[in-house]
Scaffold this active site. Structure first.
Site, PDB file in Angstrom:
ATOM      1  CE1 TYR A  24       0.490  -5.359  20.764  1.00 52.85           C
ATOM      2  CE2 TYR A  24       1.286  -3.659  22.264  1.00 52.85           C
ATOM      3  CZ  TYR A  24       0.576  -4.022  21.132  1.00 52.85           C
ATOM      4  OH  TYR A  24      -0.026  -3.066  20.353  1.00 52.85           O
ATOM      5  CE  LYS A  28       2.451  -4.072  17.940  1.00 50.30           C
ATOM      6  NZ  LYS A  28       2.050  -4.023  16.534  1.00 50.30           N
TER       7      LYS A  28
HETATM    8  P1  NAP Z   1      -7.778  -4.872  16.536  1.00 54.13           P
HETATM    9  O1  NAP Z   1      -8.948  -3.965  16.576  1.00 54.13           O
HETATM   10  O2  NAP Z   1      -7.703  -6.003  17.491  1.00 54.13           O
HETATM   11  O3  NAP Z   1      -7.612  -5.434  15.030  1.00 54.13           O
HETATM   12  C1  NAP Z   1      -6.563  -6.293  14.729  1.00 54.13           C
HETATM   13  C2  NAP Z   1      -6.523  -6.551  13.248  1.00 54.13           C
HETATM   14  O4  NAP Z   1      -5.400  -7.411  12.975  1.00 54.13           O
HETATM   15  C3  NAP Z   1      -7.756  -7.259  12.727  1.00 54.13           C
HETATM   16  O5  NAP Z   1      -8.098  -6.736  11.470  1.00 54.13           O
HETATM   17  C4  NAP Z   1      -7.289  -8.715  12.589  1.00 54.13           C
HETATM   18  O6  NAP Z   1      -7.916  -9.398  11.524  1.00 54.13           O
HETATM   19  C5  NAP Z   1      -5.846  -8.512  12.208  1.00 54.13           C
HETATM   20  N1  NAP Z   1      -5.040  -9.700  12.469  1.00 54.13           N
HETATM   21  C6  NAP Z   1      -4.756 -10.292  13.657  1.00 54.13           C
HETATM   22  N2  NAP Z   1      -3.985 -11.385  13.460  1.00 54.13           N
HETATM   23  C7  NAP Z   1      -3.788 -11.483  12.119  1.00 54.13           C
HETATM   24  C8  NAP Z   1      -3.080 -12.390  11.293  1.00 54.13           C
HETATM   25  N3  NAP Z   1      -2.407 -13.430  11.815  1.00 54.13           N
HETATM   26  N4  NAP Z   1      -3.077 -12.173   9.950  1.00 54.13           N
HETATM   27  C9  NAP Z   1      -3.736 -11.136   9.416  1.00 54.13           C
HETATM   28  N5  NAP Z   1      -4.436 -10.244  10.138  1.00 54.13           N
HETATM   29  C10 NAP Z   1      -4.449 -10.419  11.477  1.00 54.13           C
HETATM   30  O7  NAP Z   1      -6.416  -4.068  16.751  1.00 54.13           O
HETATM   31  P2  NAP Z   1      -6.101  -2.500  16.620  1.00 54.13           P
HETATM   32  O8  NAP Z   1      -6.273  -1.882  17.948  1.00 54.13           O
HETATM   33  O9  NAP Z   1      -6.795  -1.919  15.435  1.00 54.13           O
HETATM   34  O10 NAP Z   1      -4.522  -2.567  16.350  1.00 54.13           O
HETATM   35  C11 NAP Z   1      -3.954  -2.493  15.057  1.00 54.13           C
HETATM   36  C12 NAP Z   1      -2.440  -2.420  15.195  1.00 54.13           C
HETATM   37  O11 NAP Z   1      -2.069  -1.271  15.966  1.00 54.13           O
HETATM   38  C13 NAP Z   1      -1.830  -3.625  15.913  1.00 54.13           C
HETATM   39  O12 NAP Z   1      -0.581  -3.937  15.346  1.00 54.13           O
HETATM   40  C14 NAP Z   1      -1.656  -3.128  17.333  1.00 54.13           C
HETATM   41  O13 NAP Z   1      -0.656  -3.821  18.011  1.00 54.13           O
HETATM   42  C15 NAP Z   1      -1.276  -1.672  17.066  1.00 54.13           C
HETATM   43  N6  NAP Z   1      -1.512  -0.799  18.214  1.00 54.13           N
HETATM   44  C16 NAP Z   1      -2.768  -0.613  18.714  1.00 54.13           C
HETATM   45  C17 NAP Z   1      -2.946   0.232  19.800  1.00 54.13           C
HETATM   46  C18 NAP Z   1      -4.302   0.502  20.389  1.00 54.13           C
HETATM   47  O14 NAP Z   1      -4.347   1.229  21.407  1.00 54.13           O
HETATM   48  N7  NAP Z   1      -5.383   0.002  19.846  1.00 54.13           N
HETATM   49  C19 NAP Z   1      -1.845   0.870  20.366  1.00 54.13           C
HETATM   50  C20 NAP Z   1      -0.579   0.650  19.843  1.00 54.13           C
HETATM   51  C21 NAP Z   1      -0.430  -0.182  18.761  1.00 54.13           C
HETATM   52  P3  NAP Z   1      -9.095 -10.520  11.748  1.00 54.13           P
HETATM   53  O15 NAP Z   1     -10.085  -9.932  12.686  1.00 54.13           O
HETATM   54  O16 NAP Z   1      -9.604 -10.725  10.365  1.00 54.13           O
HETATM   55  O17 NAP Z   1      -8.417 -11.723  12.315  1.00 54.13           O
END
Ligand code: NAP
Length: 246
Positions: free
Chosen positions: A154, A158
């Site tokens: 990861y 990133k």
């Molecule tokens: P999440 O709740 O797990 O949601 C992930 C989203 O990505 C879902 O809508 C999922 O769609 C979609 N996705 C996954 N694989 C995919 C693919 N191959 N093609 C298209 N869509 C895909 O994650 P989140 O926490 O909202 O995170 C969103 C972003 O922010 C990510 O890039 C994550 O790395 C980043 N981020 C999050 C955090 C945190 O603390 N949450 C911190 C730093 C960065 P489906 O469900 O339809 O598959």
């Protein structure tokens, strides 16, 4: 306001992507809500946006698939006539210590988080360059800057997103297209809900503002970078992390 702009948000069926889609729609953008597997959740996002007077369309696409991304981006341009804002938010984790990490878990995370970001940019930039305007916003993470034990795949993905952002920002700047990244800290979503209470407590201890972030905190930063006010900002990484990394 983003009235009349066409915005693609990848991974907008849940979590941060959902909040971004709702925020951009509330500012007048026509939002393409991309999802991979969560069709019903994506439909609920569309319904929520429409209930608030906004415009949303759904598009299923696995962003890790190069050919599917070409079709996806071309379909959006054909149907809506432009592509003004691209938010590469789709992302996954497959955590584990390096010594035990499978090749599959490494590849899957890199393919979705880093290659997925490349895939959509690869096809969106042609249109944005033609328009001589566009905003690309890529979701990185504090982990891509500071590293994190148990997240070699990861963190690499990133960090790669940051390098990709800066390289593309330099390539397209002269055509009026900006490319920036956001590095969220710990945001409350499905992705972080799976962590144990012990881990969560330890994380809060590392956040100067003393709380986890909300999805709306990230959506607000995306809306700013997509706005006219951010026209002179490119190649940057905006940390939205309660001061976790400074
Ligand atoms: P999440 O709740 O797990 O949601 C992930 C989203 O990505 C879902 O809508 C999922 O769609 C979609 N996705 C996954 N694989 C995919 C693919 N191959 N093609 C298209 N869509 C895909 O994650 P989140 O926490 O909202 O995170 C969103 C972003 O922010 C990510 O890039 C994550 O790395 C980043 N981020 C999050 C955090 C945190 O603390 N949450 C911190 C730093 C960065 P489906 O469900 O339809 O598959």
């Amino acid at each position: 306001m983003l009235t009349g702009k066409v915005a693609v948000v990848t991974g907008a069926s849940r979590g941060i992507g959902k909040a971004i889609a709702c925020k951009l729609a509330s500012q007048g953008a026509k939002v393409v809500v991309n999802y991979n597997g969560s069709k019903e959740k994506a439909e609920a996002v569309k319904a929520e946006i429409e209930a608030q007077g906004g415009t949303a369309v759904l598009y299923q696409c696995d962003v890790s698939d190069f050919a599917s991304c070409e079709t996806f981006i071309q379909d959006v341009i054909k149907e809506h006539g432009s592509l003004d804002i691209l938010v590469n938010n789709a992302g996954i984790t497959r955590d584990g210590l390096l010594m035990k990490m499978s090749e599959e878990d490494f590849d899957k995370v890199l393919d979705t988080n880093l290659k997925g970001t490349f895939n959509t940019i690869r096809f969106a930039t042609r249109q944005m360059i033609k328009q001589r305007s566009g905003r690309i916003i890529n979701m990185s993470s504090v982990v891509g800057v500071s590293g994190n034990a148990g997240q070699a795949n990861y963190a690499a993905s990133k960090a790669g997103v940051i390098g990709l952002t800066k390289a593309v920002a330099r390539e397209v700047a002269s055509r009026g297209v900006t490319v920036n990244a956001i590095a969220p800290g710990f945001i409350q979503t499905d992705m972080t809900d799976v962590l144990s209470d012990k881990v969560k407590e330890a994380m809060v201890g590392q956040i100067p503002l003393g709380r986890f972030g909300q999805t709306e905190d990230i959506a607000a930063a995306v809306a700013f970078l997509a706005s006219d006010s951010a026209g002179y900002i490119t190649g940057q990484v905006l940390h939205v992390d309660g001061g976790m990394v400074m």
